[in-house]
Design an enzyme around this catalytic site. Sequence first.
Site, mmCIF file in Angstrom:
data_model
loop_
_atom_site.group_PDB
_atom_site.id
_atom_site.type_symbol
_atom_site.label_atom_id
_atom_site.label_comp_id
_atom_site.label_asym_id
_atom_site.label_seq_id
_atom_site.Cartn_x
_atom_site.Cartn_y
_atom_site.Cartn_z
ATOM 1 N N ASP A 1 0.809 -1.357 0.015
ATOM 2 C CA ASP A 1 -0.032 0.057 -0.078
ATOM 3 C C ASP A 1 0.945 1.269 -0.022
ATOM 4 O OD1 ASP A 1 -2.356 1.582 0.393
ATOM 5 O OD2 ASP A 1 -2.167 1.642 2.266
ATOM 6 N N SER B 1 -6.227 5.558 0.317
ATOM 7 C CA SER B 1 -6.518 4.404 -0.371
ATOM 8 C C SER B 1 -8.028 3.931 -0.140
ATOM 9 C CB SER B 1 -5.633 3.239 0.114
ATOM 10 O OG SER B 1 -4.552 3.580 0.333
ATOM 11 N N GLN C 1 -5.450 -1.034 -6.845
ATOM 12 C CA GLN C 1 -6.007 -0.268 -5.838
ATOM 13 C C GLN C 1 -6.755 0.844 -6.673
ATOM 14 O OE1 GLN C 1 -3.689 3.081 -3.045
ATOM 15 N NE2 GLN C 1 -3.705 1.006 -2.350
HETATM 16 C C1 LIG Z 1 11.322 10.547 -0.154
HETATM 17 C C2 LIG Z 1 11.103 9.311 0.762
HETATM 18 C C3 LIG Z 1 10.039 8.232 0.556
HETATM 19 C C4 LIG Z 1 9.945 6.793 1.275
HETATM 20 C C5 LIG Z 1 8.616 6.242 1.253
HETATM 21 C C6 LIG Z 1 8.085 6.027 2.750
HETATM 22 C C7 LIG Z 1 6.713 6.558 2.780
HETATM 23 C C8 LIG Z 1 5.919 6.363 4.092
HETATM 24 C C9 LIG Z 1 4.516 5.998 4.241
HETATM 25 C C10 LIG Z 1 3.523 6.712 3.249
HETATM 26 C C11 LIG Z 1 2.136 6.071 3.173
HETATM 27 C C12 LIG Z 1 1.355 6.780 2.280
HETATM 28 C C13 LIG Z 1 0.130 5.966 1.832
HETATM 29 C C14 LIG Z 1 -0.954 5.996 2.645
HETATM 30 C C15 LIG Z 1 -2.065 5.415 2.145
HETATM 31 C C16 LIG Z 1 -2.860 5.204 3.296
HETATM 32 O O1 LIG Z 1 -2.802 4.309 4.054
HETATM 33 S S1 LIG Z 1 -4.710 5.669 3.236
HETATM 34 C C17 LIG Z 1 -5.309 4.888 4.565
HETATM 35 C C18 LIG Z 1 -6.258 3.729 4.293
HETATM 36 N N1 LIG Z 1 -7.408 4.452 3.789
HETATM 37 C C19 LIG Z 1 -8.437 4.824 4.481
HETATM 38 O O2 LIG Z 1 -8.244 5.275 5.813
HETATM 39 C C20 LIG Z 1 -9.574 5.565 4.064
HETATM 40 C C21 LIG Z 1 -10.955 4.969 4.893
HETATM 41 N N2 LIG Z 1 -12.090 5.353 4.480
HETATM 42 C C22 LIG Z 1 -12.769 6.685 4.865
HETATM 43 O O3 LIG Z 1 -12.196 7.221 5.488
HETATM 44 C C23 LIG Z 1 -13.936 6.787 4.222
HETATM 45 O O4 LIG Z 1 -14.549 5.731 3.613
HETATM 46 C C24 LIG Z 1 -14.165 8.076 3.094
HETATM 47 C C25 LIG Z 1 -13.309 7.788 2.256
HETATM 48 C C26 LIG Z 1 -13.518 9.341 3.849
HETATM 49 C C27 LIG Z 1 -15.466 8.126 2.815
HETATM 50 O O5 LIG Z 1 -16.525 8.253 3.770
HETATM 51 P P1 LIG Z 1 -17.687 9.191 3.631
HETATM 52 O O6 LIG Z 1 -18.574 8.926 4.954
HETATM 53 O O7 LIG Z 1 -18.454 9.042 2.134
HETATM 54 O O8 LIG Z 1 -17.273 10.595 3.503
HETATM 55 P P2 LIG Z 1 -17.419 11.965 2.571
HETATM 56 O O9 LIG Z 1 -18.986 12.087 2.703
HETATM 57 O O10 LIG Z 1 -16.788 11.919 1.464
HETATM 58 O O11 LIG Z 1 -16.651 13.160 3.625
HETATM 59 C C28 LIG Z 1 -15.422 12.811 4.362
HETATM 60 C C29 LIG Z 1 -14.826 14.217 4.729
HETATM 61 O O12 LIG Z 1 -14.458 14.597 3.527
HETATM 62 C C30 LIG Z 1 -14.756 16.015 3.313
HETATM 63 N N3 LIG Z 1 -14.464 16.478 2.056
HETATM 64 C C31 LIG Z 1 -15.465 16.310 1.113
HETATM 65 N N4 LIG Z 1 -14.945 16.846 -0.426
HETATM 66 C C32 LIG Z 1 -13.614 17.282 0.217
HETATM 67 C C33 LIG Z 1 -12.756 17.947 -0.650
HETATM 68 N N5 LIG Z 1 -12.623 18.189 -1.901
HETATM 69 N N6 LIG Z 1 -11.542 18.303 0.067
HETATM 70 C C34 LIG Z 1 -11.223 17.999 1.255
HETATM 71 N N7 LIG Z 1 -12.380 17.492 2.125
HETATM 72 C C35 LIG Z 1 -13.610 17.271 1.267
HETATM 73 C C36 LIG Z 1 -15.971 16.251 3.954
HETATM 74 O O13 LIG Z 1 -16.391 17.591 4.266
HETATM 75 C C37 LIG Z 1 -15.994 15.205 5.248
HETATM 76 O O14 LIG Z 1 -15.194 15.743 6.321
HETATM 77 P P3 LIG Z 1 -15.952 15.835 7.673
HETATM 78 O O15 LIG Z 1 -17.478 16.254 7.587
HETATM 79 O O16 LIG Z 1 -15.766 14.194 7.831
HETATM 80 O O17 LIG Z 1 -15.010 16.554 8.682
#
Ligand SMILES: CCCCCCCCCCCCCCCC(=O)SCCNC(=O)CCNC(=O)[C@H](O)C(C)(C)COP(=O)(O)OP(=O)(O)OC[C@H]1O[C@@H](n2cnc3c(N)ncnc32)[C@H](O)[C@@H]1OP(=O)(O)O
Length: 327
Positions: free
Chosen positions: A244, A267, A318
């Site tokens: 990931d 993701s 993904q």
């Molecule tokens: C140089 C050296 C390199 C070395 C190299 C090392 C690398 C070192 C590691 C790195 C690593 C990285 C890579 C990690 C990649 C993962 O790990 S990501 C983590 C895993 N994925 C997750 O946790 C996602 C989990 N899923 C979720 O949280 C939910 O399903 C989702 C996606 C938020 C959707 O849920 P939903 O209820 O449908 O939410 P939704 O209505 O879309 O609204 C969510 C929020 O978004 C907000 N929102 C809506 N539109 C926008 C917008 N355009 N902009 C902002 N906010 C918005 C809404 O207002 C809302 O806010 P709140 O009201 O909650 O405050």
Amino acid sequence: MAKPKAPTEGTPLCNVEHIEFESRANDIKAGLIDTFLNLQRIDTNLYIARHLLKGRHSYNAVYGGQVVGQSLAAAAATVEDCFIPHSLHSYFIKTGSVDKPILYMIDRIRDGRSFCTRVVKAVQDGEAIFSCQISFHHKEPDAIKHSSKMPEVTPPEQLLPAREAALEVLRTKEVDEVTAGVIQHFLKEIPDAFERVFDVRPVNPAKYLLKEDTEPMSMIWIRARENLGDDHRLHQCVAAYLTDLSMLTTAVRPHIRNGFIPSMSFSLDHCIWMHENEFRIDDWMLYETISSKAGGSRAFIEGRLWSRDGRLIISTAQEALVRAPKV
Ligand SMILES: CCCCCCCCCCCCCCCC(=O)SCCNC(=O)CCNC(=O)[C@H](O)C(C)(C)COP(=O)(O)OP(=O)(O)OC[C@H]1O[C@@H](n2cnc3c(N)ncnc32)[C@H](O)[C@@H]1OP(=O)(O)O
């Protein structure tokens, strides 16, 4: 396949003693065993994990790959030793917090003669944060056999670790302000624990670090810094964990170079096909990722993880959420 270690029996549920890889501090192998293989068995089909790695330094969100690796470990603890994982299909439902343990609930969907299927639900505060289906296969002889060829790239010994490569780019090359800002931000975001445990070497640092115009594709060499022993299950969970790592950034990186800063990126789902189960993640592996499509605030990314000797070990796919700031 090595015999799974019995999960340790119950200790208190709400006592989060260890965060990141700090358990048995400074011992990388022990930390990874605690993270992936020593999930505590709470009850039949119910496991708890306390060792939670941040994805990005500034958020308390659990890194997606960790939930994938721990789900794999929990599901594997419920199948016979002769069954090996071959595919995993998952959804990230809600952001997990590194400040609380995660419960893994296993549903033993079917035990067949050749295949076993498990559904895993990861829960925090009574709410599902992740769900996946994992299939295990009893080893069978080859019927048909072919494989793509591993790309020919610079070997890891001739490349710099990512942080050093980034500092080198900042120090010695002409870098525009936006690119320098992004690299510095990126360097701050890498969790310390991650760098202690893994060595990541970008194959083309200039592209990886945005210095050059770039396609949405990336290649990194990666390995655990210490010998992890001979239990294949640990190598499999750690590899699943690492898949990931660079998918989301593969899709976003070329747009960052053109001035795009995502307001939200996660993701959404993650699929793994483990073609071979005997490999070592403490030896160099090449992770090749490419994003063939992005639009509608979602990006699609595929990956291939190769062993140093050119075997295609894992394929991944993904979708990621990539949102622009609201106007
Ligand atoms: C140089 C050296 C390199 C070395 C190299 C090392 C690398 C070192 C590691 C790195 C690593 C990285 C890579 C990690 C990649 C993962 O790990 S990501 C983590 C895993 N994925 C997750 O946790 C996602 C989990 N899923 C979720 O949280 C939910 O399903 C989702 C996606 C938020 C959707 O849920 P939903 O209820 O449908 O939410 P939704 O209505 O879309 O609204 C969510 C929020 O978004 C907000 N929102 C809506 N539109 C926008 C917008 N355009 N902009 C902002 N906010 C918005 C809404 O207002 C809302 O806010 P709140 O009201 O909650 O405050």
